[in-house]
Design a protein around this motif. Sequence first.
Motif, PDB file in Angstrom:
ATOM      1  N   SER A 146       6.550   0.230  -8.850  1.00 13.36           N
ATOM      2  CA  SER A 146       6.164   0.621  -7.482  1.00 13.36           C
ATOM      3  C   SER A 146       5.701   2.071  -7.504  1.00 13.36           C
ATOM      4  O   SER A 146       5.922   2.784  -8.495  1.00 13.36           O
ATOM      5  CB  SER A 146       7.375   0.498  -6.535  1.00 13.36           C
ATOM      6  OG  SER A 146       8.371   1.453  -6.886  1.00 13.36           O
ATOM      7  N   GLY A 147       5.120   2.487  -6.399  1.00 12.35           N
ATOM      8  CA  GLY A 147       4.739   3.903  -6.284  1.00 12.35           C
ATOM      9  C   GLY A 147       5.977   4.782  -6.307  1.00 12.35           C
ATOM     10  O   GLY A 147       5.981   5.861  -6.924  1.00 12.35           O
ATOM     11  N   MET A 148       7.042   4.345  -5.664  1.00 13.19           N
ATOM     12  CA  MET A 148       8.282   5.135  -5.678  1.00 13.19           C
ATOM     13  C   MET A 148       8.837   5.230  -7.099  1.00 13.19           C
ATOM     14  O   MET A 148       9.349   6.275  -7.503  1.00 13.19           O
ATOM     15  CB  MET A 148       9.328   4.523  -4.742  1.00 13.19           C
ATOM     16  CG  MET A 148       9.069   4.756  -3.258  1.00 13.19           C
ATOM     17  SD  MET A 148       8.813   6.480  -2.811  1.00 13.19           S
ATOM     18  CE  MET A 148      10.371   7.204  -3.281  1.00 13.19           C
ATOM     19  N   TYR A 195       4.749  11.564   1.952  1.00 13.69           N
ATOM     20  CA  TYR A 195       5.141  10.207   2.360  1.00 13.69           C
ATOM     21  C   TYR A 195       6.674  10.208   2.547  1.00 13.69           C
ATOM     22  O   TYR A 195       7.403  10.829   1.764  1.00 13.69           O
ATOM     23  CB  TYR A 195       4.695   9.231   1.264  1.00 13.69           C
ATOM     24  CG  TYR A 195       5.384   7.899   1.333  1.00 13.69           C
ATOM     25  CD1 TYR A 195       5.216   7.059   2.442  1.00 13.69           C
ATOM     26  CD2 TYR A 195       6.223   7.480   0.309  1.00 13.69           C
ATOM     27  CE1 TYR A 195       5.875   5.845   2.508  1.00 13.69           C
ATOM     28  CE2 TYR A 195       6.875   6.262   0.364  1.00 13.69           C
ATOM     29  CZ  TYR A 195       6.694   5.453   1.472  1.00 13.69           C
ATOM     30  OH  TYR A 195       7.345   4.262   1.546  1.00 13.69           O
ATOM     31  N   THR A 202       9.006   9.535  -0.416  1.00 11.84           N
ATOM     32  CA  THR A 202       9.033  10.638  -1.389  1.00 11.84           C
ATOM     33  C   THR A 202       9.937  11.750  -0.867  1.00 11.84           C
ATOM     34  O   THR A 202      10.732  12.330  -1.620  1.00 11.84           O
ATOM     35  CB  THR A 202       7.602  11.184  -1.605  1.00 11.84           C
ATOM     36  OG1 THR A 202       6.738  10.100  -1.882  1.00 11.84           O
ATOM     37  CG2 THR A 202       7.563  12.178  -2.742  1.00 11.84           C
ATOM     38  N   GLU A 253       0.981  16.040  -2.316  1.00  8.35           N
ATOM     39  CA  GLU A 253       0.322  14.765  -1.993  1.00  8.35           C
ATOM     40  C   GLU A 253      -0.972  15.149  -1.291  1.00  8.35           C
ATOM     41  O   GLU A 253      -0.951  15.957  -0.356  1.00  8.35           O
ATOM     42  CB  GLU A 253       1.247  14.000  -1.047  1.00  8.35           C
ATOM     43  CG  GLU A 253       0.766  12.635  -0.647  1.00  8.35           C
ATOM     44  CD  GLU A 253       1.764  12.015   0.338  1.00  8.35           C
ATOM     45  OE1 GLU A 253       2.960  11.900   0.034  1.00  8.35           O
ATOM     46  OE2 GLU A 253       1.306  11.673   1.443  1.00  8.35           O
ATOM     47  N   ASN A 291      -0.430  11.414   3.524  1.00 10.29           N
ATOM     48  CA  ASN A 291      -0.072  10.262   4.359  1.00 10.29           C
ATOM     49  C   ASN A 291       0.856  10.761   5.469  1.00 10.29           C
ATOM     50  O   ASN A 291       1.915  11.299   5.151  1.00 10.29           O
ATOM     51  CB  ASN A 291       0.639   9.213   3.496  1.00 10.29           C
ATOM     52  CG  ASN A 291       1.042   7.987   4.266  1.00 10.29           C
ATOM     53  OD1 ASN A 291       0.728   7.837   5.435  1.00 10.29           O
ATOM     54  ND2 ASN A 291       1.753   7.089   3.607  1.00 10.29           N
ATOM     55  N   ASP A 305       0.272  13.358  -6.024  1.00 10.38           N
ATOM     56  CA  ASP A 305       0.220  11.974  -5.549  1.00 10.38           C
ATOM     57  C   ASP A 305      -1.138  11.789  -4.893  1.00 10.38           C
ATOM     58  O   ASP A 305      -1.406  12.338  -3.822  1.00 10.38           O
ATOM     59  CB  ASP A 305       1.365  11.707  -4.558  1.00 10.38           C
ATOM     60  CG  ASP A 305       1.354  10.270  -4.038  1.00 10.38           C
ATOM     61  OD1 ASP A 305       0.292   9.618  -4.086  1.00 10.38           O
ATOM     62  OD2 ASP A 305       2.404   9.808  -3.547  1.00 10.38           O
ATOM     63  N   THR A 315      -2.588   8.856  -4.033  1.00  5.91           N
ATOM     64  CA  THR A 315      -2.682   7.473  -3.530  1.00  5.91           C
ATOM     65  C   THR A 315      -3.780   7.299  -2.481  1.00  5.91           C
ATOM     66  O   THR A 315      -4.545   6.334  -2.516  1.00  5.91           O
ATOM     67  CB  THR A 315      -1.325   7.067  -2.904  1.00  5.91           C
ATOM     68  OG1 THR A 315      -0.324   7.107  -3.915  1.00  5.91           O
ATOM     69  CG2 THR A 315      -1.383   5.691  -2.284  1.00  5.91           C
ATOM     70  N   SER A 349       0.596   5.149  -5.779  1.00  3.66           N
ATOM     71  CA  SER A 349       1.129   3.850  -5.423  1.00  3.66           C
ATOM     72  C   SER A 349      -0.028   2.882  -5.656  1.00  3.66           C
ATOM     73  O   SER A 349      -1.009   2.891  -4.901  1.00  3.66           O
ATOM     74  CB  SER A 349       1.565   3.810  -3.951  1.00  3.66           C
ATOM     75  OG  SER A 349       1.722   2.455  -3.577  1.00  3.66           O
ATOM     76  N   THR A 371       0.040  -0.104  -5.206  1.00  3.76           N
ATOM     77  CA  THR A 371       0.149  -1.079  -4.126  1.00  3.76           C
ATOM     78  C   THR A 371      -1.020  -0.927  -3.144  1.00  3.76           C
ATOM     79  O   THR A 371      -1.368  -1.873  -2.445  1.00  3.76           O
ATOM     80  CB  THR A 371       1.464  -0.812  -3.349  1.00  3.76           C
ATOM     81  OG1 THR A 371       2.512  -0.554  -4.286  1.00  3.76           O
ATOM     82  CG2 THR A 371       1.839  -1.942  -2.444  1.00  3.76           C
ATOM     83  N   LEU A 376       2.961  -4.972  -5.741  1.00  3.35           N
ATOM     84  CA  LEU A 376       3.671  -3.699  -5.638  1.00  3.35           C
ATOM     85  C   LEU A 376       3.573  -3.050  -7.018  1.00  3.35           C
ATOM     86  O   LEU A 376       3.876  -3.695  -8.026  1.00  3.35           O
ATOM     87  CB  LEU A 376       5.138  -3.967  -5.285  1.00  3.35           C
ATOM     88  CG  LEU A 376       5.960  -2.767  -4.855  1.00  3.35           C
ATOM     89  CD1 LEU A 376       5.527  -2.283  -3.490  1.00  3.35           C
ATOM     90  CD2 LEU A 376       7.437  -3.132  -4.826  1.00  3.35           C
ATOM     91  N   GLY A 377       3.130  -1.821  -7.064  1.00  8.11           N
ATOM     92  CA  GLY A 377       3.003  -1.166  -8.372  1.00  8.11           C
ATOM     93  C   GLY A 377       2.813   0.324  -8.234  1.00  8.11           C
ATOM     94  O   GLY A 377       2.549   0.843  -7.144  1.00  8.11           O
ATOM     95  N   LEU A 433      -1.200   0.077   3.131  1.00  7.90           N
ATOM     96  CA  LEU A 433      -2.561   0.574   3.376  1.00  7.90           C
ATOM     97  C   LEU A 433      -3.430   0.350   2.158  1.00  7.90           C
ATOM     98  O   LEU A 433      -2.944  -0.038   1.095  1.00  7.90           O
ATOM     99  CB  LEU A 433      -2.490   2.087   3.674  1.00  7.90           C
ATOM    100  CG  LEU A 433      -1.883   2.961   2.555  1.00  7.90           C
ATOM    101  CD1 LEU A 433      -2.942   3.750   1.829  1.00  7.90           C
ATOM    102  CD2 LEU A 433      -0.835   3.895   3.105  1.00  7.90           C
TER     103      LEU A 433
HETATM  104  C1  LIG Z   1       1.257   8.478  -0.527  1.00  9.06           C
HETATM  105  C2  LIG Z   1       2.244   7.451  -0.986  1.00  9.06           C
HETATM  106  N1  LIG Z   1       2.920   7.653  -2.116  1.00  9.06           N
HETATM  107  C3  LIG Z   1       3.838   6.755  -2.561  1.00  9.06           C
HETATM  108  C4  LIG Z   1       4.125   5.614  -1.833  1.00  9.06           C
HETATM  109  C5  LIG Z   1       5.159   4.642  -2.343  1.00  9.06           C
HETATM  110  O1  LIG Z   1       4.525   3.513  -2.867  1.00  9.06           O
HETATM  111  P1  LIG Z   1       5.215   2.065  -3.028  1.00  9.06           P
HETATM  112  O2  LIG Z   1       5.391   1.511  -1.667  1.00  9.06           O
HETATM  113  O3  LIG Z   1       4.248   1.336  -3.894  1.00  9.06           O
HETATM  114  O4  LIG Z   1       6.527   2.304  -3.715  1.00  9.06           O
HETATM  115  C6  LIG Z   1       3.439   5.365  -0.654  1.00  9.06           C
HETATM  116  C7  LIG Z   1       3.741   4.147   0.138  1.00  9.06           C
HETATM  117  O5  LIG Z   1       3.330   4.002   1.268  1.00  9.06           O
HETATM  118  C8  LIG Z   1       2.476   6.309  -0.212  1.00  9.06           C
HETATM  119  O6  LIG Z   1       1.787   6.118   0.922  1.00  9.06           O
END
Ligand SMILES: Cc1ncc(COP(=O)(O)O)c(C=O)c1O
Length: 387
Positions: A82-84, A108, A111, A151, A155, A180, A182, A202, A204, A214-215, A333
């Motif tokens: 996942s992104g996390m 986010y 995070t 980031e 977000n 980040d 994303t 992320s 995802t 999810l990744g 998103l």
């Molecule tokens: C900017 C950003 N980083 C990280 C994440 C975490 O990603 P994941 O939901 O794939 O764990 C998100 C999720 O919304 C995000 O928007």
Amino acid sequence: MASSRKPPRPHAFATLVLHAGEGAHAAGDPVVPPLVQSVNYVQEPGSDDLMYTRYGNTPNADRIQKRLAALEGAEDALVLASGMGATACGLLALLRPGDHLLASQYLYGGTYRLLMEEFQLMGIDVTLVEPFEPRAWRRRLRKETRAIFIESPVNPTCRVLDMRGVSLLTKELGIALVVDSTFASPVNFRPLEHGADVVIHSATKFLNGHHDVLGGVVCGTTPYIDEVRQKEIVWGQTPDPFACWLLERGLKTLDVRVQRQNASAQRLAQWLEGRKEVRRCHYPGLASHPDHAIAVDQLDGFGGMISFELGGGARAADRFAKRIKLIRYAASLGGVDTLVSEPRFSSHARFSPDERARVGIPDGFIRLSVGLEDCDDIMADLEQALR
Ligand SMILES: Cc1ncc(COP(=O)(O)O)c(C=O)c1O
């Protein structure tokens, strides 16, 4: 930290999303790479050359890692569950108890929680910084500071951070700059070209782009990625081969998807900005955006994410959310379907109203992830829901 950038690319980006990391092909090879769902692989007796899904070294992970490294212009990459998982393992590979991390206050929500709750419990101290304040980073440095985390675009406010000053500082100090990215995807922004050492996504979101995987991804130098892999292995943050296979399929259309999302979002943002129901529209492609000049300078596209504030506040947002028809109300998103969400109920639900206001998210704030539907149809749905 040694440079994580690779020499110039052999092909244009649109070709790399399809083919980077592929070996030579021969008659009889499948055009679509097979899904190798096996967790275990036969070994030479006595050898320590272990292939195992949790080790992130199985065929579907390997293919996609090479491709993602090429897209970000990095030496190496690792896909995670996942992104996390990517953010956690990516930072834990750099930080030890007693270390200090500087992070942008615009993060986010997940995070934010990782840094301010989990890392603090582990003895890793984190200071949040207002990145738009002059000399903000330098003033909060400590001798224990090991990395800076940002980031960008943010977000959900779509603020764009200037990479120049912060990357000069991290180079001067020999500490890592972790980004980040994303919201941008490598189509629009490649942080390593602007002095970052590590890029996190992320997957995802835009990278997969179909709301069905999810990744996460971490890109950087080979020695650093080896460290991240050790964290991935012990924390069990490795994706399943099927997730990697789907991510590879999604990546093939990354360039065309994001180009189209950029174009539709620019049109929709300009239109939203002119609506009387909308108090403010946040999109880096608008001249009114506070970071428009930075975005023009650093990004190759302004992205598929827009946010806007309704003049009628929370009640207007409730009404709007109930009225949308084509557009879905859902978190996440970056996919093919247009989605709206309200950060007060999703990414920033654990923030108090005051904390949300401090990071630019008042009630009545709507985040719009622009998909691939016809732009006129998205606009018509927004219009009937706003009216
Ligand atoms: C900017 C950003 N980083 C990280 C994440 C975490 O990603 P994941 O939901 O794939 O764990 C998100 C999720 O919304 C995000 O928007």
